[in-house]
Design a protein around this motif. Structure first.
Motif, PDB file in Angstrom:
ATOM      1  N   PHE A 213       0.831  -1.214   0.000  1.00 28.55           N
ATOM      2  CA  PHE A 213       0.000   0.000   0.000  1.00 28.55           C
ATOM      3  C   PHE A 213       0.864   1.262   0.000  1.00 28.55           C
ATOM      4  O   PHE A 213       0.442   2.306  -0.490  1.00 28.55           O
ATOM      5  CB  PHE A 213      -0.986  -0.018   1.166  1.00 28.55           C
ATOM      6  N   GLY A 214       2.090   1.136   0.525  1.00 29.41           N
ATOM      7  CA  GLY A 214       3.014   2.265   0.534  1.00 29.41           C
ATOM      8  C   GLY A 214       3.424   2.698  -0.876  1.00 29.41           C
ATOM      9  O   GLY A 214       3.862   3.825  -1.084  1.00 29.41           O
ATOM     10  N   ARG A 215       3.261   1.822  -1.851  1.00 31.10           N
ATOM     11  CA  ARG A 215       3.556   2.217  -3.237  1.00 31.10           C
ATOM     12  C   ARG A 215       2.579   3.283  -3.719  1.00 31.10           C
ATOM     13  O   ARG A 215       2.891   4.077  -4.578  1.00 31.10           O
ATOM     14  CB  ARG A 215       3.401   1.016  -4.173  1.00 31.10           C
ATOM     15  N   PHE A 216       1.353   3.240  -3.174  1.00 32.24           N
ATOM     16  CA  PHE A 216       0.316   4.189  -3.607  1.00 32.24           C
ATOM     17  C   PHE A 216       0.180   5.346  -2.625  1.00 32.24           C
ATOM     18  O   PHE A 216      -0.287   6.416  -3.000  1.00 32.24           O
ATOM     19  CB  PHE A 216      -1.034   3.471  -3.748  1.00 32.24           C
ATOM     20  N   ALA A 217       0.514   5.107  -1.368  1.00 30.36           N
ATOM     21  CA  ALA A 217       0.403   6.136  -0.325  1.00 30.36           C
ATOM     22  C   ALA A 217       1.689   6.085   0.502  1.00 30.36           C
ATOM     23  O   ALA A 217       1.743   5.439   1.546  1.00 30.36           O
ATOM     24  CB  ALA A 217      -0.826   5.862   0.549  1.00 30.36           C
ATOM     25  N   PRO A 218       2.761   6.743   0.002  1.00 33.26           N
ATOM     26  CA  PRO A 218       4.102   6.564   0.588  1.00 33.26           C
ATOM     27  C   PRO A 218       4.208   6.869   2.081  1.00 33.26           C
ATOM     28  O   PRO A 218       5.101   6.348   2.742  1.00 33.26           O
ATOM     29  CB  PRO A 218       4.978   7.533  -0.217  1.00 33.26           C
ATOM     30  N   GLU A 219       3.300   7.681   2.615  1.00 31.70           N
ATOM     31  CA  GLU A 219       3.417   7.986   4.057  1.00 31.70           C
ATOM     32  C   GLU A 219       3.233   6.721   4.910  1.00 31.70           C
ATOM     33  O   GLU A 219       3.687   6.660   6.051  1.00 31.70           O
ATOM     34  CB  GLU A 219       2.422   9.083   4.469  1.00 31.70           C
ATOM     35  N   LEU A 220       2.587   5.697   4.343  1.00 27.32           N
ATOM     36  CA  LEU A 220       2.397   4.441   5.098  1.00 27.32           C
ATOM     37  C   LEU A 220       3.729   3.748   5.369  1.00 27.32           C
ATOM     38  O   LEU A 220       3.850   2.954   6.302  1.00 27.32           O
ATOM     39  CB  LEU A 220       1.471   3.486   4.328  1.00 27.32           C
ATOM     40  N   LEU A 221       4.732   4.058   4.530  1.00 24.91           N
ATOM     41  CA  LEU A 221       6.019   3.369   4.665  1.00 24.91           C
ATOM     42  C   LEU A 221       6.699   3.659   6.002  1.00 24.91           C
ATOM     43  O   LEU A 221       7.595   2.933   6.414  1.00 24.91           O
ATOM     44  CB  LEU A 221       6.948   3.755   3.508  1.00 24.91           C
ATOM     45  N   HIS A 222       6.271   4.726   6.681  1.00 23.99           N
ATOM     46  CA  HIS A 222       6.912   5.078   7.957  1.00 23.99           C
ATOM     47  C   HIS A 222       6.159   4.525   9.173  1.00 23.99           C
ATOM     48  O   HIS A 222       6.465   4.888  10.301  1.00 23.99           O
ATOM     49  CB  HIS A 222       7.031   6.602   8.076  1.00 23.99           C
ATOM     50  N   THR A 223       5.166   3.680   8.933  1.00 24.18           N
ATOM     51  CA  THR A 223       4.375   3.183  10.068  1.00 24.18           C
ATOM     52  C   THR A 223       4.971   1.896  10.649  1.00 24.18           C
ATOM     53  O   THR A 223       5.743   1.205   9.990  1.00 24.18           O
ATOM     54  CB  THR A 223       2.919   2.909   9.638  1.00 24.18           C
ATOM     55  N   GLU A 224       4.586   1.619  11.874  1.00 28.66           N
ATOM     56  CA  GLU A 224       5.133   0.459  12.613  1.00 28.66           C
ATOM     57  C   GLU A 224       3.998  -0.370  13.208  1.00 28.66           C
ATOM     58  O   GLU A 224       4.053  -0.748  14.384  1.00 28.66           O
ATOM     59  CB  GLU A 224       6.030   0.960  13.763  1.00 28.66           C
ATOM     60  N   TYR A 225       2.979  -0.621  12.397  1.00 29.77           N
ATOM     61  CA  TYR A 225       1.804  -1.327  12.940  1.00 29.77           C
ATOM     62  C   TYR A 225       2.127  -2.743  13.420  1.00 29.77           C
ATOM     63  O   TYR A 225       1.535  -3.229  14.369  1.00 29.77           O
ATOM     64  CB  TYR A 225       0.679  -1.365  11.904  1.00 29.77           C
ATOM     65  N   GLY A 226       3.038  -3.414  12.723  1.00 31.16           N
ATOM     66  CA  GLY A 226       3.345  -4.799  13.092  1.00 31.16           C
ATOM     67  C   GLY A 226       3.831  -4.903  14.529  1.00 31.16           C
ATOM     68  O   GLY A 226       3.307  -5.682  15.328  1.00 31.16           O
ATOM     69  N   HIS A 227       4.857  -4.105  14.866  1.00 30.94           N
ATOM     70  CA  HIS A 227       5.395  -4.139  16.234  1.00 30.94           C
ATOM     71  C   HIS A 227       4.335  -3.723  17.244  1.00 30.94           C
ATOM     72  O   HIS A 227       4.233  -4.289  18.325  1.00 30.94           O
ATOM     73  CB  HIS A 227       6.614  -3.222  16.352  1.00 30.94           C
TER      74      HIS A 227
END
Ligand SMILES: Nc1ncnc2c1ncn2[C@@H]1O[C@H](COP(=O)(O)OP(=O)(O)O)[C@@H](O)[C@H]1O
Ligand SMILES: [Mg+2]
Length: 282
Positions: A213-227
């Protein structure tokens, strides 16, 4: 189409009327569109273990439940009965996970029947009633990407609350149905509490979502939902309505004062011994 041999039995049983077409031939299975009564469904025909790829790996089968100790011993030894048992456990794991997840409110295909290594289930469709595309096959606007990402994180949390980690979640195993994303392909799903690799798998699943999803909405690339999700789960604080932030502070573990003090004592004793040796040598 002329029905393939593997589906003949289900036609004779009356579980399938006709085979419409082959949908895909994937890594682990062949998938067909079939007609049953008045309904269109989907038949997933598992390949033999020898034709399958890496996912038989021990990581996934760890702690998978089998019915008897004889079965467990045979599986460990790799006898013919063992291989058959492993095969059956592998296939029925997907059916078990589908029922478990549907009960937990996760959007997965509705299973109808499981027989002769063939899973009959709901065909996930798009707006026009055709087999739904995989996420990997669609282009998304940033808003759509953010919205599907948020929906799927809720699904991951629901799965974990039901004790399940998908283990192979990615844009290839999520369909975009008429009513939103649908998670498929679960034979490798693992028991979150009983599998030592569950944390790693959950993080990988959530990272895959972030990367796609970060390919379409790059701000998601900085999230840490998994941890964040795993931390809540481990502390017994995860529930399906949990509000996530996407932020995670890596905490330094609590300081064990006792062990620090004995390290210091050991170092002192070593230093004293060294001085004694030096002194004796002079
Ligand atoms: N319930 C379903 N509805 C529609 N298409 C499906 C369904 N299940 C599987 N498919 C299609 O078949 C493909 C392979 O199925 P999958 O369960 O992912 O098996 P594999 O182990 O081969 O990857 C999927 O990518 C999807 O296109
Ligand atoms: Mg797949």
């Amino acid at each position: 189409m002329k029905p393939p041999k593997r589906l003949q039995g289900l036609i004779e049983e009356g579980l399938i009327d006709t085979v419409v077409r082959q949908l895909t031939s994937g890594k682990e299975a062949m998938v067909y569109v079939v007609r049953c009564g008045g309904e269109t469904r989907c038949a997933k025909v598992y390949k033999e273990a020898t034709q399958r790829s890496f996912r038989q790996a021990a990581d996934y089968s760890e702690n998978r439940k089998v019915r008897s100790t004889r079965q467990a011993r045979a599986m460990a030894k790799g006898t013919r009965f063992g291989r058959q048992s492993q095969e059956a456990a592998w296939q029925s794991a997907e059916v078990d996970a589908l029922y478990r997840l549907a009960a937990a409110g996760v959007r997965v295909p509705r299973p109808h029947n499981f027989c002769d290594g063939i899973l009959l289930m709901e065909l996930v469709t798009d707006d026009s009633g055709d087999a739904a595309p995989r996420l990997n096959d669609v282009l998304l606007t940033p808003e759509q990407a953010r919205s599907h990402h948020a929906t799927l994180l809720i699904e991951v949390v629901r799965m974990l609350c039901a004790g399940v980690v998908h283990g192979d979640l990615s844009e290839f195993n999520i369909l975009l149905g008429a009513d939103g994303p649908v998670i498929i392909d679960l034979p490798q799903a693992v028991d979150a509490a009983g599998n030592n690799h569950a944390a790693r798998m959950l993080l990988r699943d959530v990272d895959n979502l972030r990367g796609f999803f970060g390919r379409f909405a790059p701000e998601l690339l900085h999230t840490e939902y998994g941890h964040e999700i795993w931390d809540l789960y481990q502390r017994g604080a995860l529930h399906p309505e949990a509000v996530l932030t996407g932020r995670f502070e890596r905490k330094l573990g609590p300081v064990d004062v006792g062990s620090v003090m004995s390290e210091i004592d050991d170092a002192r004793a070593e230093e004293a011994a060294r001085r004694l040796r030096l002194h004796a040598a002079q």
